[in-house]
Design a protein around this motif. Structure first.
Motif, PDB file in Angstrom:
ATOM      1  N   ASP A  57       3.603  -8.080  -8.266  1.00  0.00           N
ATOM      2  CA  ASP A  57       5.042  -7.899  -8.132  1.00  0.00           C
ATOM      3  C   ASP A  57       5.370  -6.600  -7.592  1.00  0.00           C
ATOM      4  OD1 ASP A  57       5.907 -10.101 -10.001  1.00  0.00           O
ATOM      5  OD2 ASP A  57       6.142  -8.503 -11.507  1.00  0.00           O
ATOM      6  N   ASN A  58       4.410  -5.407  -7.456  1.00  0.00           N
ATOM      7  CA  ASN A  58       4.650  -4.327  -6.512  1.00  0.00           C
ATOM      8  C   ASN A  58       4.281  -4.808  -4.868  1.00  0.00           C
ATOM      9  OD1 ASN A  58       5.348  -2.777  -8.554  1.00  0.00           O
ATOM     10  ND2 ASN A  58       3.161  -2.091  -8.819  1.00  0.00           N
ATOM     11  N   MET A  59       3.360  -5.744  -4.836  1.00  0.00           N
ATOM     12  CA  MET A  59       3.066  -6.101  -3.802  1.00  0.00           C
ATOM     13  C   MET A  59       4.185  -6.932  -2.933  1.00  0.00           C
ATOM     14  SD  MET A  59      -1.022  -7.088  -3.768  1.00  0.00           S
ATOM     15  CE  MET A  59      -1.222  -7.814  -2.324  1.00  0.00           C
ATOM     16  N   LYS A  60       4.892  -7.680  -3.825  1.00  0.00           N
ATOM     17  CA  LYS A  60       5.962  -8.583  -3.213  1.00  0.00           C
ATOM     18  C   LYS A  60       7.113  -7.582  -2.872  1.00  0.00           C
ATOM     19  CE  LYS A  60       9.092 -12.349  -4.179  1.00  0.00           C
ATOM     20  NZ  LYS A  60       9.910 -11.949  -3.398  1.00  0.00           N
ATOM     21  N   GLN A  61       7.461  -6.507  -3.764  1.00  0.00           N
ATOM     22  CA  GLN A  61       8.541  -5.682  -3.653  1.00  0.00           C
ATOM     23  C   GLN A  61       8.154  -4.859  -2.144  1.00  0.00           C
ATOM     24  OE1 GLN A  61       8.593  -3.347  -7.076  1.00  0.00           O
ATOM     25  NE2 GLN A  61      10.086  -4.612  -8.155  1.00  0.00           N
ATOM     26  N   ASP A  62       6.910  -4.572  -2.087  1.00  0.00           N
ATOM     27  CA  ASP A  62       6.515  -3.562  -0.824  1.00  0.00           C
ATOM     28  C   ASP A  62       6.767  -4.528   0.364  1.00  0.00           C
ATOM     29  OD1 ASP A  62       5.568  -1.060  -1.354  1.00  0.00           O
ATOM     30  OD2 ASP A  62       3.632  -1.381  -0.922  1.00  0.00           O
ATOM     31  N   ARG A  63       6.302  -5.860   0.138  1.00  0.00           N
ATOM     32  CA  ARG A  63       6.426  -6.819   1.360  1.00  0.00           C
ATOM     33  C   ARG A  63       7.917  -6.908   1.710  1.00  0.00           C
ATOM     34  NH1 ARG A  63       3.746  -9.151   4.830  1.00  0.00           N
ATOM     35  NH2 ARG A  63       3.873 -11.421   5.449  1.00  0.00           N
ATOM     36  N   ASP A  64       8.714  -6.962   0.615  1.00  0.00           N
ATOM     37  CA  ASP A  64      10.449  -7.207   0.710  1.00  0.00           C
ATOM     38  C   ASP A  64      10.581  -6.073   1.481  1.00  0.00           C
ATOM     39  OD1 ASP A  64      10.175  -9.610  -0.227  1.00  0.00           O
ATOM     40  OD2 ASP A  64      10.908  -9.065  -2.207  1.00  0.00           O
ATOM     41  N   SER A  65      10.694  -4.868   1.020  1.00  0.00           N
ATOM     42  CA  SER A  65      10.943  -3.674   1.565  1.00  0.00           C
ATOM     43  C   SER A  65      10.445  -3.445   2.988  1.00  0.00           C
ATOM     44  CB  SER A  65      10.696  -2.246   0.871  1.00  0.00           C
ATOM     45  OG  SER A  65       9.054  -2.068   0.698  1.00  0.00           O
ATOM     46  N   GLN A  66       9.199  -3.750   3.362  1.00  0.00           N
ATOM     47  CA  GLN A  66       8.515  -3.724   4.671  1.00  0.00           C
ATOM     48  C   GLN A  66       9.374  -4.803   5.681  1.00  0.00           C
ATOM     49  OE1 GLN A  66       6.227  -1.732   6.054  1.00  0.00           O
ATOM     50  NE2 GLN A  66       6.481  -0.845   3.891  1.00  0.00           N
ATOM     51  N   GLU A  67       9.792  -5.883   5.191  1.00  0.00           N
ATOM     52  CA  GLU A  67      10.434  -6.906   6.057  1.00  0.00           C
ATOM     53  C   GLU A  67      11.919  -6.141   6.156  1.00  0.00           C
ATOM     54  OE1 GLU A  67      11.793 -11.588   6.102  1.00  0.00           O
ATOM     55  OE2 GLU A  67      10.734 -10.994   4.276  1.00  0.00           O
ATOM     56  N   THR A 113       2.382   2.570  10.094  1.00  0.00           N
ATOM     57  CA  THR A 113       3.467   1.548   9.727  1.00  0.00           C
ATOM     58  C   THR A 113       3.973   0.682  10.595  1.00  0.00           C
ATOM     59  OG1 THR A 113       3.690   3.179   7.749  1.00  0.00           O
ATOM     60  CG2 THR A 113       5.467   1.442   8.198  1.00  0.00           C
ATOM     61  N   LEU A 114       4.476   1.247  11.829  1.00  0.00           N
ATOM     62  CA  LEU A 114       5.071   0.536  12.796  1.00  0.00           C
ATOM     63  C   LEU A 114       4.187  -0.746  13.290  1.00  0.00           C
ATOM     64  CD1 LEU A 114       7.393   0.017  14.750  1.00  0.00           C
ATOM     65  CD2 LEU A 114       6.253   1.791  16.463  1.00  0.00           C
ATOM     66  N   ASN A 115       2.770  -0.336  13.533  1.00  0.00           N
ATOM     67  CA  ASN A 115       1.911  -1.230  14.036  1.00  0.00           C
ATOM     68  C   ASN A 115       1.693  -2.414  12.723  1.00  0.00           C
ATOM     69  OD1 ASN A 115       1.123   0.008  15.995  1.00  0.00           O
ATOM     70  ND2 ASN A 115      -0.562   0.929  15.363  1.00  0.00           N
ATOM     71  N   GLN A 116       1.802  -1.998  11.723  1.00  0.00           N
ATOM     72  CA  GLN A 116       1.913  -3.003  10.585  1.00  0.00           C
ATOM     73  C   GLN A 116       2.807  -4.084  10.612  1.00  0.00           C
ATOM     74  OE1 GLN A 116      -1.088  -3.535   8.399  1.00  0.00           O
ATOM     75  NE2 GLN A 116      -0.200  -5.410   8.143  1.00  0.00           N
ATOM     76  N   LEU A 117       4.121  -3.355  10.817  1.00  0.00           N
ATOM     77  CA  LEU A 117       5.172  -4.129  11.006  1.00  0.00           C
ATOM     78  C   LEU A 117       5.357  -5.069  12.106  1.00  0.00           C
ATOM     79  CD1 LEU A 117       7.991  -1.194  10.213  1.00  0.00           C
ATOM     80  CD2 LEU A 117       7.400  -3.102   8.794  1.00  0.00           C
TER      81      LEU A 117
END
Length: 141
Positions: free
Chosen positions: A17-27, A63-67
């Protein structure tokens, strides 16, 4: 043992769930960045640097590179900005028919040389050829 298994499963669900939230916030962060670059015409600044975006959004280079990796098909930041510049140039080529190539290049944050080079590389024709092919289009009799 059953209690430990349940704890392990619950921990895995929480991590997931935390990874999904992280992914959503990254997107969401990427979408915000993309929107600002486009709507505020940040791409039009010929001197736009990666650091400007890092400072604006308070993120690290990693973080930018990951995005970019996750949401921009792995493009580098400069390639991503240039892709936006080329998209915008296509709109301008058709909507500002009296503008020179120099004016259009400047409006999207490119030198004339880079504008022609990148445009040909991306679309397989010069900006002038693009404008002519869309303004006059193929003649059907």
């Amino acid at each position: 043992n059953l209690r430990k298994d349940r704890q392990c499963i619950n921990t895995k669900i929480e991590v997931s769930d935390n990874m999904k939230q992280d992914r959503d916030s990254q997107e969401k962060l990427f979408r915000q960045m993309d929107l600002r670059i486009r709507e505020e015409h940040l791409y039009a600044n010929i001197n736009l640097q990666r650091q400007d975006i890092l400072d604006m959004f308070g993120i690290s280079r990693n973080t930018l590179n990951q995005l970019m990796n996750d949401y921009a098909n792995g493009m580098s930041f400069p390639a991503y900005v240039n892709a936006i510049r080329l998209e915008e140039s296509c709109k301008l080529l058709l909507s500002h028919g009296n503008d020179t190539m120099s004016e259009i290049a400047e409006a999207v944050g490119l030198t004339v040389h880079n504008f022609h080079r990148l445009f040909r590389q991306q679309y397989g024709m010069t900006p002038t050829e693009y404008r002519q092919s869309h303004v006059f289009g193929p003649h059907i009799s």
